[in-house]
Design an enzyme around this catalytic site. Structure first.
Site, PDB file in Angstrom:
ATOM      1  N   VAL A 266       0.811  -1.229   0.000  1.00  0.00           N
ATOM      2  CA  VAL A 266       0.000   0.000   0.000  1.00  0.00           C
ATOM      3  C   VAL A 266       0.840   1.273   0.000  1.00  0.00           C
ATOM      4  O   VAL A 266       0.314   2.351  -0.267  1.00  0.00           O
ATOM      5  CB  VAL A 266      -0.963   0.053   1.203  1.00  0.00           C
ATOM      6  CG1 VAL A 266      -2.042  -0.999   1.074  1.00  0.00           C
ATOM      7  CG2 VAL A 266      -0.214  -0.066   2.526  1.00  0.00           C
ATOM      8  N   TYR A 267       2.123   1.192   0.296  1.00  0.00           N
ATOM      9  CA  TYR A 267       2.931   2.404   0.346  1.00  0.00           C
ATOM     10  C   TYR A 267       2.984   3.051  -1.043  1.00  0.00           C
ATOM     11  O   TYR A 267       3.470   2.446  -2.005  1.00  0.00           O
ATOM     12  CB  TYR A 267       4.358   2.112   0.814  1.00  0.00           C
ATOM     13  CG  TYR A 267       4.491   1.660   2.251  1.00  0.00           C
ATOM     14  CD1 TYR A 267       3.449   1.772   3.161  1.00  0.00           C
ATOM     15  CD2 TYR A 267       5.687   1.109   2.714  1.00  0.00           C
ATOM     16  CE1 TYR A 267       3.592   1.349   4.476  1.00  0.00           C
ATOM     17  CE2 TYR A 267       5.837   0.686   4.028  1.00  0.00           C
ATOM     18  CZ  TYR A 267       4.779   0.801   4.902  1.00  0.00           C
ATOM     19  OH  TYR A 267       4.923   0.384   6.203  1.00  0.00           O
ATOM     20  N   SER A 268       2.474   4.276  -1.108  1.00  0.00           N
ATOM     21  CA  SER A 268       2.439   5.026  -2.370  1.00  0.00           C
ATOM     22  C   SER A 268       1.817   4.224  -3.506  1.00  0.00           C
ATOM     23  O   SER A 268       2.280   4.253  -4.646  1.00  0.00           O
ATOM     24  CB  SER A 268       3.846   5.513  -2.754  1.00  0.00           C
ATOM     25  OG  SER A 268       4.255   6.516  -1.864  1.00  0.00           O
ATOM     26  N   GLU A 269       0.757   3.470  -3.128  1.00  0.00           N
ATOM     27  CA  GLU A 269      -0.024   2.719  -4.125  1.00  0.00           C
ATOM     28  C   GLU A 269       0.845   1.776  -4.947  1.00  0.00           C
ATOM     29  O   GLU A 269       0.673   1.624  -6.159  1.00  0.00           O
ATOM     30  CB  GLU A 269      -0.790   3.700  -5.027  1.00  0.00           C
ATOM     31  CG  GLU A 269      -1.726   4.615  -4.250  1.00  0.00           C
ATOM     32  CD  GLU A 269      -2.342   5.719  -5.098  1.00  0.00           C
ATOM     33  OE1 GLU A 269      -2.147   5.698  -6.328  1.00  0.00           O
ATOM     34  OE2 GLU A 269      -3.012   6.594  -4.517  1.00  0.00           O
TER      35      GLU A 269
END
Length: 344
Positions: A60-63
């Site tokens: 999920v980090y920065s999509e």
């Protein structure tokens, strides 16, 4: 740099781990950090030069951009794959579909493949659930994680941001059915937030689970740049726009005063003292540090060189001690007289 075993495995990880939450800057994550490919390569290379062999990210980090940047940097740096421990996580929403989130078997099996594509790897060393999913039985999650390990797509599994009772239930189920068990717990832990010492840390010590603290500087509050009385932090600081994780502000001035006293006595930065304090905890395996610049990273890496005296550790422990909470205070009361001593 020292190296510790990851849980009940034979895998050694550096006592500091480079977190990749500042990589990318897409969507919500822009307030945390928005480092590009060149900067990411510099930070990962500097970490490796400092003895770090452990890098942690999440889908999920920065999509997903963080995973892509980590993978690109690893390829550019050319470090042999068996000299790098790569960790990522699954649980958060990665698309608009009703099943593109959570810890179901379907989402886990889809998510590991997507993470490996973004990382450009054929396996990760540590695959972690990123929180609690109330919609999925923990038994389903444990069996899916075991399949990920048996397929060779992950070497070990761990958890992040779940309660001690749920982690213990998962470990018990895995042990009873000869499945891959949690080897690590990635949890919020700082000298300003010692909550895990109540339940999670004792459970981890009992079960041989590695503790991997995230946000050891409490979202920058322990960087030495913040005035505890101010309502906001310095311009450009993450805490100024993203006040997370929650901290007991009433206790913060006492903690910061102790950190500054030790920093002045040892001649190092407040941040370095806060990180060095983590390394005195017997249950901590690897502390996850994040950075927005090379200078910040170099200062954090130098925490491994700080040797706090027993007096300094005592000062920091007392300033940051948790308030009594039930049933802990009852345990202390009932066991104030050691067993084996004849009562008068």
């Amino acid at each position: 740099m020292r190296y510790n075993l990851l849980g009940r495995t034979g895998l050694y990880v550096s006592e500091l781990c480079l977190g990749a939450m500042t990589f990318g800057g897409k969507g919500f994550w822009e307030v945390v950090g928005k480092l590009g490919a060149k900067e990411v390569e510099t930070l990962i290379g500097t970490s490796f030069d400092g003895g770090v062999n452990f890098v942690d990210t999440a889908d999920v980090y920065s999509e997903g951009e963080s995973e892509k940047l980590v993978g690109g940097a690893l390829k550019a740096l050319g470090r042999p794959r068996d000299q790098v421990v790569v960790a990522t996580k699954v649980r958060g929403r990665v698309g608009p579909g009703v099943n593109q989130v959570g810890l179901s078997r379907g989402h886990i099996l889809d998510a590991i493949d997507a993470s490996l594509r973004r990382l450009g790897l054929d396996h990760v060393d540590l695959y972690q659930i990123h929180g609690f999913d109330p919609s999925t039985p923990i038994e389903e999650t444990v069996r899916a994680l075991d399949d990920v390990v048996r397929s060779g797509k992950a070497r070990y599994v761990g958890f992040s941001n779940i309660s001690a009772w749920l982690a213990m239930k998962a470990i018990g189920y895995a042990d009873a059915h000869d499945l891959a068990r949690f080897q690590s717990a990635q949890v919020y832990y700082s000298i300003a937030g010692r909550d895990i010492e109540r339940e999670i840390a004792p459970m981890a010590q009992s079960e041989g689970v590695a503790i991997l603290p995230w946000s050891p500087l409490a979202g920058g509050l322990l960087s030495g740049k913040f005035d505890p009385e101010a309502k906001s932090g310095p311009e450009g600081a993450r805490r100024s726009s993203f006040d997370f994780p929650p901290v007991d502000r009433a206790r913060l001035p006492r903690v910061l005063a102790a950190l500054r006293k030790v920093a002045e006595a040892t001649g190092v930065s407040v941040a370095r003292v806060a990180l060095a304090w983590h390394l005195t905890r017997p249950f901590v395996t690897s502390v996850i540090i994040g950075a927005k610049s090379r200078d910040q990273l170099v200062d954090n890496l130098a925490a491994t060189e700080v040797r706090l005296s027993p007096e300094h550790v005592k000062l920091l422990d007392e300033a940051s001690a948790l308030p009594p909470e039930y049933p802990g205070w009852m345990f202390e009361f009932q066991n104030r007289e050691p067993r084996g001593v004849q009562a008068k």
